[in-house]
Design a protein around this motif. Sequence first.
Motif, PDB file in Angstrom:
ATOM      1  N   MET A 154      71.279  74.321  19.939  1.00 57.28           N
ATOM      2  CA  MET A 154      70.060  73.659  20.332  1.00 57.28           C
ATOM      3  C   MET A 154      70.280  72.994  21.685  1.00 57.28           C
ATOM      4  O   MET A 154      71.349  72.462  21.960  1.00 57.28           O
ATOM      5  N   LYS A 155      69.231  73.055  22.513  1.00 61.13           N
ATOM      6  CA  LYS A 155      69.314  72.419  23.821  1.00 61.13           C
ATOM      7  C   LYS A 155      67.951  71.849  24.188  1.00 61.13           C
ATOM      8  O   LYS A 155      67.000  72.588  24.394  1.00 61.13           O
ATOM      9  N   PRO A 156      67.844  70.522  24.262  1.00 61.46           N
ATOM     10  CA  PRO A 156      66.602  69.905  24.739  1.00 61.46           C
ATOM     11  C   PRO A 156      66.725  69.506  26.209  1.00 61.46           C
ATOM     12  O   PRO A 156      67.827  69.240  26.704  1.00 61.46           O
ATOM     13  N   TYR A 157      65.598  69.507  26.899  1.00 57.97           N
ATOM     14  CA  TYR A 157      65.486  68.976  28.252  1.00 57.97           C
ATOM     15  C   TYR A 157      64.284  68.060  28.278  1.00 57.97           C
ATOM     16  O   TYR A 157      63.185  68.473  27.910  1.00 57.97           O
ATOM     17  N   GLY A 158      64.480  66.844  28.705  1.00 59.23           N
ATOM     18  CA  GLY A 158      63.381  65.901  28.800  1.00 59.23           C
ATOM     19  C   GLY A 158      62.654  65.683  27.489  1.00 59.23           C
ATOM     20  O   GLY A 158      61.429  65.524  27.473  1.00 59.23           O
ATOM     21  N   GLY A 159      63.389  65.692  26.381  1.00 56.57           N
ATOM     22  CA  GLY A 159      62.774  65.473  25.075  1.00 56.57           C
ATOM     23  C   GLY A 159      62.108  66.695  24.472  1.00 56.57           C
ATOM     24  O   GLY A 159      61.578  66.635  23.368  1.00 56.57           O
ATOM     25  N   VAL A 160      62.123  67.817  25.185  1.00 52.94           N
ATOM     26  CA  VAL A 160      61.525  69.061  24.683  1.00 52.94           C
ATOM     27  C   VAL A 160      62.642  70.039  24.359  1.00 52.94           C
ATOM     28  O   VAL A 160      63.492  70.322  25.207  1.00 52.94           O
ATOM     29  N   THR A 161      62.664  70.548  23.140  1.00 56.53           N
ATOM     30  CA  THR A 161      63.675  71.530  22.751  1.00 56.53           C
ATOM     31  C   THR A 161      63.301  72.878  23.370  1.00 56.53           C
ATOM     32  O   THR A 161      62.266  73.446  23.056  1.00 56.53           O
ATOM     33  N   VAL A 162      64.151  73.361  24.266  1.00 61.16           N
ATOM     34  CA  VAL A 162      63.889  74.628  24.934  1.00 61.16           C
ATOM     35  C   VAL A 162      64.670  75.773  24.312  1.00 61.16           C
ATOM     36  O   VAL A 162      64.410  76.933  24.606  1.00 61.16           O
ATOM     37  N   LEU A 163      65.627  75.443  23.465  1.00 65.54           N
ATOM     38  CA  LEU A 163      66.427  76.475  22.816  1.00 65.54           C
ATOM     39  C   LEU A 163      66.798  75.999  21.425  1.00 65.54           C
ATOM     40  O   LEU A 163      67.357  74.922  21.260  1.00 65.54           O
ATOM     41  N   ASN A 164      66.453  76.803  20.422  1.00 67.54           N
ATOM     42  CA  ASN A 164      66.794  76.477  19.045  1.00 67.54           C
ATOM     43  C   ASN A 164      66.972  77.789  18.284  1.00 67.54           C
ATOM     44  O   ASN A 164      66.012  78.371  17.801  1.00 67.54           O
ATOM     45  N   ILE A 165      68.194  78.246  18.231  1.00 74.49           N
ATOM     46  CA  ILE A 165      68.526  79.494  17.545  1.00 74.49           C
ATOM     47  C   ILE A 165      69.525  79.144  16.448  1.00 74.49           C
ATOM     48  O   ILE A 165      70.715  78.967  16.726  1.00 74.49           O
ATOM     49  N   PRO A 166      69.047  79.006  15.204  1.00 75.99           N
ATOM     50  CA  PRO A 166      69.949  78.595  14.123  1.00 75.99           C
ATOM     51  C   PRO A 166      71.123  79.550  13.918  1.00 75.99           C
ATOM     52  O   PRO A 166      72.237  79.115  13.644  1.00 75.99           O
ATOM     53  N   ALA A 167      70.893  80.844  14.076  1.00 83.22           N
ATOM     54  CA  ALA A 167      71.971  81.821  13.903  1.00 83.22           C
ATOM     55  C   ALA A 167      71.570  83.126  14.569  1.00 83.22           C
ATOM     56  O   ALA A 167      70.416  83.539  14.493  1.00 83.22           O
ATOM     57  N   LEU A 168      72.527  83.745  15.225  1.00 81.11           N
ATOM     58  CA  LEU A 168      72.329  85.052  15.839  1.00 81.11           C
ATOM     59  C   LEU A 168      73.662  85.759  15.803  1.00 81.11           C
ATOM     60  O   LEU A 168      74.683  85.202  16.221  1.00 81.11           O
ATOM     61  N   GLN A 169      73.667  86.956  15.282  1.00 81.71           N
ATOM     62  CA  GLN A 169      74.902  87.719  15.208  1.00 81.71           C
ATOM     63  C   GLN A 169      74.684  89.044  15.912  1.00 81.71           C
ATOM     64  O   GLN A 169      73.714  89.754  15.633  1.00 81.71           O
ATOM     65  N   ILE A 170      75.564  89.373  16.838  1.00 78.43           N
ATOM     66  CA  ILE A 170      75.521  90.644  17.552  1.00 78.43           C
ATOM     67  C   ILE A 170      76.761  91.414  17.127  1.00 78.43           C
ATOM     68  O   ILE A 170      77.889  90.965  17.359  1.00 78.43           O
ATOM     69  N   ALA A 171      76.552  92.550  16.500  1.00 76.33           N
ATOM     70  CA  ALA A 171      77.662  93.329  15.954  1.00 76.33           C
ATOM     71  C   ALA A 171      78.462  94.009  17.057  1.00 76.33           C
ATOM     72  O   ALA A 171      77.947  94.298  18.139  1.00 76.33           O
ATOM     73  N   LYS A 172      79.716  94.262  16.778  1.00 74.93           N
ATOM     74  CA  LYS A 172      80.600  94.954  17.709  1.00 74.93           C
ATOM     75  C   LYS A 172      79.951  96.269  18.121  1.00 74.93           C
ATOM     76  O   LYS A 172      79.442  97.017  17.286  1.00 74.93           O
ATOM     77  N   GLY A 173      79.932  96.524  19.412  1.00 76.21           N
ATOM     78  CA  GLY A 173      79.364  97.763  19.935  1.00 76.21           C
ATOM     79  C   GLY A 173      77.883  97.688  20.237  1.00 76.21           C
ATOM     80  O   GLY A 173      77.345  98.578  20.897  1.00 76.21           O
ATOM     81  N   GLU A 174      77.211  96.653  19.782  1.00 71.82           N
ATOM     82  CA  GLU A 174      75.788  96.505  20.072  1.00 71.82           C
ATOM     83  C   GLU A 174      75.595  95.982  21.490  1.00 71.82           C
ATOM     84  O   GLU A 174      76.403  95.214  21.994  1.00 71.82           O
ATOM     85  N   ARG A 175      74.489  96.393  22.085  1.00 73.74           N
ATOM     86  CA  ARG A 175      74.057  95.818  23.350  1.00 73.74           C
ATOM     87  C   ARG A 175      72.896  94.908  23.036  1.00 73.74           C
ATOM     88  O   ARG A 175      72.111  95.170  22.146  1.00 73.74           O
ATOM     89  N   PHE A 176      72.795  93.850  23.805  1.00 68.43           N
ATOM     90  CA  PHE A 176      71.805  92.828  23.512  1.00 68.43           C
ATOM     91  C   PHE A 176      71.012  92.502  24.765  1.00 68.43           C
ATOM     92  O   PHE A 176      71.581  92.303  25.833  1.00 68.43           O
TER      93      PHE A 176
END
Length: 98
Positions: free
Chosen positions: A1-23
């Motif tokens: 999570m990352k807020p700026y100026g009291g506004v959350t600009v990023l909130n990703i509880p979980a993300l998994q990128i498997a080996k060999g995947e492009r994202f």
Amino acid sequence: MKPYGGVTVLNIPALQIAKGERFGLVGNNGAGKTTFFRCLLDLIRPSAGRVLSKNECVQGNEYWKSYTGAYLDEGFLIDYLTVEEYVDFIGYDNFHIT
């Protein structure tokens, strides 16, 4: 999570990128794409949570750099690089700063 100026600009509880995947990440301006990649590449620290690569935290380590690739436009890193680092990043081999 990352807020700026009291506004959350990023909130990703979980993300998994498997080996060999492009994202890839797309979204509207202000959606948090740049913030996400800056956290992923350890340029900024998340306010909560952590970024793991091969089950190791990227913060304070450099092992992940040998197998991590990213396309970044020049403006993405400019705030974080010295002049020498920027010149090296864009590939000027014969440029000298005096």
